[in-house]
Each structure stands twice: as structure tokens, then as C-alpha cells.
Enzyme design. Sequence first.
Site, PDB file in Angstrom:
ATOM      1  N   LYS A 184      61.326 -94.743  35.714  1.00  0.00           N
ATOM      2  CA  LYS A 184      60.359 -95.383  36.607  1.00  0.00           C
ATOM      3  C   LYS A 184      59.189 -94.428  36.919  1.00  0.00           C
ATOM      4  CE  LYS A 184      58.353 -97.684  39.757  1.00  0.00           C
ATOM      5  NZ  LYS A 184      57.902 -99.055  39.801  1.00  0.00           N
ATOM      6  N   CYS A 203      52.006 -97.056  44.318  1.00  0.00           N
ATOM      7  CA  CYS A 203      52.947 -96.585  43.296  1.00  0.00           C
ATOM      8  C   CYS A 203      52.338 -95.523  42.397  1.00  0.00           C
ATOM      9  CB  CYS A 203      53.392 -97.766  42.446  1.00  0.00           C
ATOM     10  SG  CYS A 203      53.871 -99.161  43.453  1.00  0.00           S
TER      11      CYS A 203
HETATM   12  N1  SAJ Z   1      43.310 -98.678  37.458  1.00  0.00           N
HETATM   13  C1  SAJ Z   1      42.181 -98.058  36.905  1.00  0.00           C
HETATM   14  N2  SAJ Z   1      41.955 -98.215  35.564  1.00  0.00           N
HETATM   15  C2  SAJ Z   1      42.779 -98.943  34.757  1.00  0.00           C
HETATM   16  C3  SAJ Z   1      43.920 -99.563  35.326  1.00  0.00           C
HETATM   17  C4  SAJ Z   1      44.165 -99.413  36.685  1.00  0.00           C
HETATM   18  O1  SAJ Z   1      41.414 -97.379  37.586  1.00  0.00           O
HETATM   19  O2  SAJ Z   1      42.484 -99.051  33.569  1.00  0.00           O
HETATM   20  C5  SAJ Z   1      43.563 -98.520  38.906  1.00  0.00           C
HETATM   21  C6  SAJ Z   1      43.586 -99.859  39.659  1.00  0.00           C
HETATM   22  O3  SAJ Z   1      42.290-100.277  40.006  1.00  0.00           O
HETATM   23  C7  SAJ Z   1      44.413 -99.489  40.873  1.00  0.00           C
HETATM   24  C8  SAJ Z   1      45.429 -98.477  40.308  1.00  0.00           C
HETATM   25  O4  SAJ Z   1      44.875 -98.030  39.086  1.00  0.00           O
HETATM   26  O5  SAJ Z   1      43.630 -98.854  41.866  1.00  0.00           O
HETATM   27  C9  SAJ Z   1      46.825 -99.029  40.102  1.00  0.00           C
HETATM   28  O6  SAJ Z   1      46.763-100.335  39.563  1.00  0.00           O
HETATM   29  P1  SAJ Z   1      47.728-100.808  38.380  1.00  0.00           P
HETATM   30  O7  SAJ Z   1      47.384-102.191  38.016  1.00  0.00           O
HETATM   31  O8  SAJ Z   1      47.695 -99.807  37.286  1.00  0.00           O
HETATM   32  O9  SAJ Z   1      49.205-100.688  38.992  1.00  0.00           O
HETATM   33  P2  SAJ Z   1      49.942-101.200  40.354  1.00  0.00           P
HETATM   34  O10 SAJ Z   1      49.954-100.080  41.332  1.00  0.00           O
HETATM   35  O11 SAJ Z   1      49.435-102.511  40.814  1.00  0.00           O
HETATM   36  O12 SAJ Z   1      51.447-101.445  39.762  1.00  0.00           O
HETATM   37  C10 SAJ Z   1      52.065-100.386  39.042  1.00  0.00           C
HETATM   38  C11 SAJ Z   1      52.622-100.973  37.716  1.00  0.00           C
HETATM   39  N3  SAJ Z   1      53.046 -99.875  36.844  1.00  0.00           N
HETATM   40  C12 SAJ Z   1      52.613 -99.778  35.568  1.00  0.00           C
HETATM   41  O13 SAJ Z   1      51.818-100.568  35.081  1.00  0.00           O
HETATM   42  C13 SAJ Z   1      53.155 -98.652  34.774  1.00  0.00           C
HETATM   43  C14 SAJ Z   1      53.802-101.906  38.022  1.00  0.00           C
HETATM   44  O14 SAJ Z   1      54.399-102.370  36.827  1.00  0.00           O
HETATM   45  C15 SAJ Z   1      54.836-101.172  38.877  1.00  0.00           C
HETATM   46  O15 SAJ Z   1      55.958-102.012  39.181  1.00  0.00           O
HETATM   47  C16 SAJ Z   1      54.160-100.776  40.178  1.00  0.00           C
HETATM   48  O16 SAJ Z   1      53.108 -99.852  39.850  1.00  0.00           O
HETATM   49  C17 SAJ Z   1      55.209-100.115  41.078  1.00  0.00           C
HETATM   50  O17 SAJ Z   1      55.691-100.812  42.008  1.00  0.00           O
HETATM   51  O18 SAJ Z   1      55.627 -98.988  40.800  1.00  0.00           O
END
Ligand code: SAJ
Length: 421
Positions: free
Chosen positions: A217, A271
Site C-alpha cells: 500500500k 494519502c
Molecule cells: N496529482 C497531480 N498530478 C497527477 C495526478 C495527481 O498533481 O498527474 C495530484 C492530484 O491533483 C492530487 C494528488 O495528486 O492533489 C493525489 O491525487 P490522486 O488522484 O493521485 O490520488 P488520491 O489521493 O485521490 O488517491 C490515492 C490513490 N492511489 C493511487 O492512485 C496509487 C487511491 O487508489 C488510494 O486508495 C488513495 O490514494 C488512498 O486512500 O491511499
Amino acid sequence: MSFKTISVIGLGYIGLPTAAMFASRKVNVIGVDVNKHAVDTINQGRIHIVEPELDMLVHAAVTEGYLRAVMIPEPADAFLIAVPTPFLPCAEGEIPAPDLTYIESACRGIAPVLKKGDLVILESTSPVGATEQVAEWLAAARPDLSFPQTVADAADINVAHCPERVLPGHVVRELVQNDRVIGGISATCSNRSVELYKIFVEGDCIITNARTAEMAKLTENSSRDVQIAFANELSMICDKLDINVWELISLANRHPRVNILQPGPGVGGHCIAVDPWFIVSKTPAEARLTHMARVVNDSKPDWVIEKVKIAIADFLQANPEKTTKDITIACYGLAFKPDIDDLRESPALHIAKRISQIHNGTVITVEPNISVLPEFLCNLELVSTESALKCADIHLMLVDHAEFKTLNVSSGIIVDTKGIW
Ligand code: SAJ
């Protein structure tokens, strides 16, 4: 079915959907939470958090009598712990360490009602070793029962780690469809956990040990953090070299084995910006890249604020009759990522607040996913997209919500952290 009653400890963004999902499969579920408001709301068939489709699921589960919420744990056949694992307080620049207090108190809560044959699953994102620690806490509280760390498959109580991996905004679908990593302390712990999740999980349930499941995780979220850090670093490099980073990334991504993520104003949510620290705090000497990714991503909001300061200076140079007091800055988007209303741990929100503190002119915000600003943002003004477009001198794009992608910003200076304008 060997699980007649399932108890979920912690009815937040993961615990509540999980509880509702078991209940939707007509299993009796007892949800436990220390928050009376949450318990009362759920017992009325309503929800206290925002997640698409969850309201209907909870309403049906409560009305049909399969889900009820309580504040004190009651006996059940399986207990899923889904409580927060925040950081312990630390000074700036120090490596934050995980705070397992909520897990410990969940263990204290369920220990008195445990009986031979029960299964305890830790779902909370946890540092390596936490599941073994849970088993130790339970064993210390219940010396009359045997646990897998001492008698393995012969234990009275089985203990496993099964991290949640659902994406906020898509929780209901991903809970059912995603594969699950299941790390039992013994083989029986794992097999019993698979049996439990198969009640609603359609994805594969893959068995490993508890420590590997914990690390899996943390690795998933750290991998995303490192990749976003690379994109954010590229955006700062390209700015210096006068190269359009969005074009650059789309060109590089045409290579069959390159897939760079998108830069932004920083990394938010509960996360990705947290979990890598659980690795770094455990193995600081080895986790150099993981640590640096956190530093890069955490530095991005300050970089954006510097860009806004430069935009203010450019505006004044072009309009020498004006002062900073005359300048209106519009911040587009406050949520932590596109197309959701979740403002918690949002870099966009942090940037908007900081700008309102350092700028003596007007700062307005646009967030189509909310209708009122939370109280702690009382110094910010929420306006419609149209009025921001009309009156702002500096347009700061912070979140690439669908509504913003088609906007035509025809006047003023644009600072675009998402590359959509
Ligand atoms: N972000 C960027 N650039 C990108 C992708 C995301 O700047 O290309 C930023 C987003 O704007 C945001 C942050 O990253 O601020 C996180 O967003 P996210 O969509 O990457 O992830 P979360 O926090 O919504 O959910 C993540 C997910 N983990 C992965 O994709 C590996 C989800 O599957 C997990 O269950 C969740 O964390 C968790 O609960 O751990």
C-alpha cells in the site's frame, strides 16, 4: 456463511462505504465510531461525508436493517479497523512519524468483545509492522485467547492486513472491482480474510504476508508521489528554460515506454502526501528518492505563490497608474483534485489562503463543486466563474475541473498551474 455479523471500526471515507457494501450483501453490519454526529446521521440513513452513490447505499442498508452504527464495539465475527493514521507532531524539516493512537484505541475497544474464531483485519494505511503490533495489543488485552504470532494456524483469533486502495470519487465502484492484497499473520488468517472480502469483492484477492501487504500500500502511493514529483520538477525546469512543459510531456509520452504524469500546484489529499513518510520514517537512510519526492511536491505551492508575485509585478509594470490594492486575483479551484468537492489537504486551498494573506488587493475564489466556503475560509470570497472572468486582473488556475477547461480567458494575466488555458 461463517460471518454472520461484521463490525467496521471507523466510519469515515473508507469504513462507511465498506460497511455499507457488506450490508448491501445482506450481512448484519455494526459500524462503530467515536463521533456521535456520524453515528446519529448514519442511523437516520444519511451520510456525513461526500462520495457519489454512497448516500443511496447507506440509506438502503439502514432502512433494510442490515447496518446500524454505535459508539461502543459489540460482539461480531469479523472486525475491520478503518481508522485514521495521521502523523505525530514534528518540527519543520523533520521526518514525520506515524501516529498509531487511533489503531491502538480501536484494539482496546474491540478486545473485550472478542471471542474464539473471530477475525480482525487492519485496513488503515499503516507502517510496516503495524499488523503485528495490533496482534500484540490484542494478545496483551486478552491473555485468555491465543493469537497467530504465537500459535499460527491454531490461533483463536486471526489477524490480517488488507489495505484499502479505492480512489476518492470512485469508492463504490472500486471497492467491488479492485483487486485486494491480503496479508495474514498466518495462512489461516489470510484464507479467512479472502472468505470475508469475497462477500462483495469481484477483483482478485491476492495473498501475501502482513508486512508485504503494508509495504504494498505504501509503495503504490509512494510510486505515484515520485512520478508526480518528477512532473513537478520538470515544470520548474521548463519554466526556467522557457519550454512549455505540457507540450514537452505530451511529446515524451509518445515514446512507447514513457508515461509521465501531470504537474500541478502540489500534491493534496490524505494519502499520497502522507504515506511515503511512513516509509521514510522507518528507513530514512535508504528512502532517499521517496523523501526527495515529498520535498519537491511540498515545495510546489511556494513556487506557485512566487509566480503570482511575478504576475503582480508584471501587471504593475504594464499599468503604472495602479497599485497592488487595485489588483484582483481570481483563484480557480480549491479542491485537492479535479471534479470533487473535497477541500481537505488541498494545495489549491493553501495557495489561495496564502495569497489572501500576502496580497492587499482583492482575492476571489471560484469552486463550482461547493456552494458555500467553510468557516475557516472567511477571509476569502466565493464567486461565480463569470464574475471572476469579468473582474480579475490575474487569473490563477489551480484545479483542472471540467467546467474550467472550456473557459475563454480573454483579459488579464494568466498563471496556469494545470496547463489547460
Ligand atoms: N496529482 C497531480 N498530478 C497527477 C495526478 C495527481 O498533481 O498527474 C495530484 C492530484 O491533483 C492530487 C494528488 O495528486 O492533489 C493525489 O491525487 P490522486 O488522484 O493521485 O490520488 P488520491 O489521493 O485521490 O488517491 C490515492 C490513490 N492511489 C493511487 O492512485 C496509487 C487511491 O487508489 C488510494 O486508495 C488513495 O490514494 C488512498 O486512500 O491511499
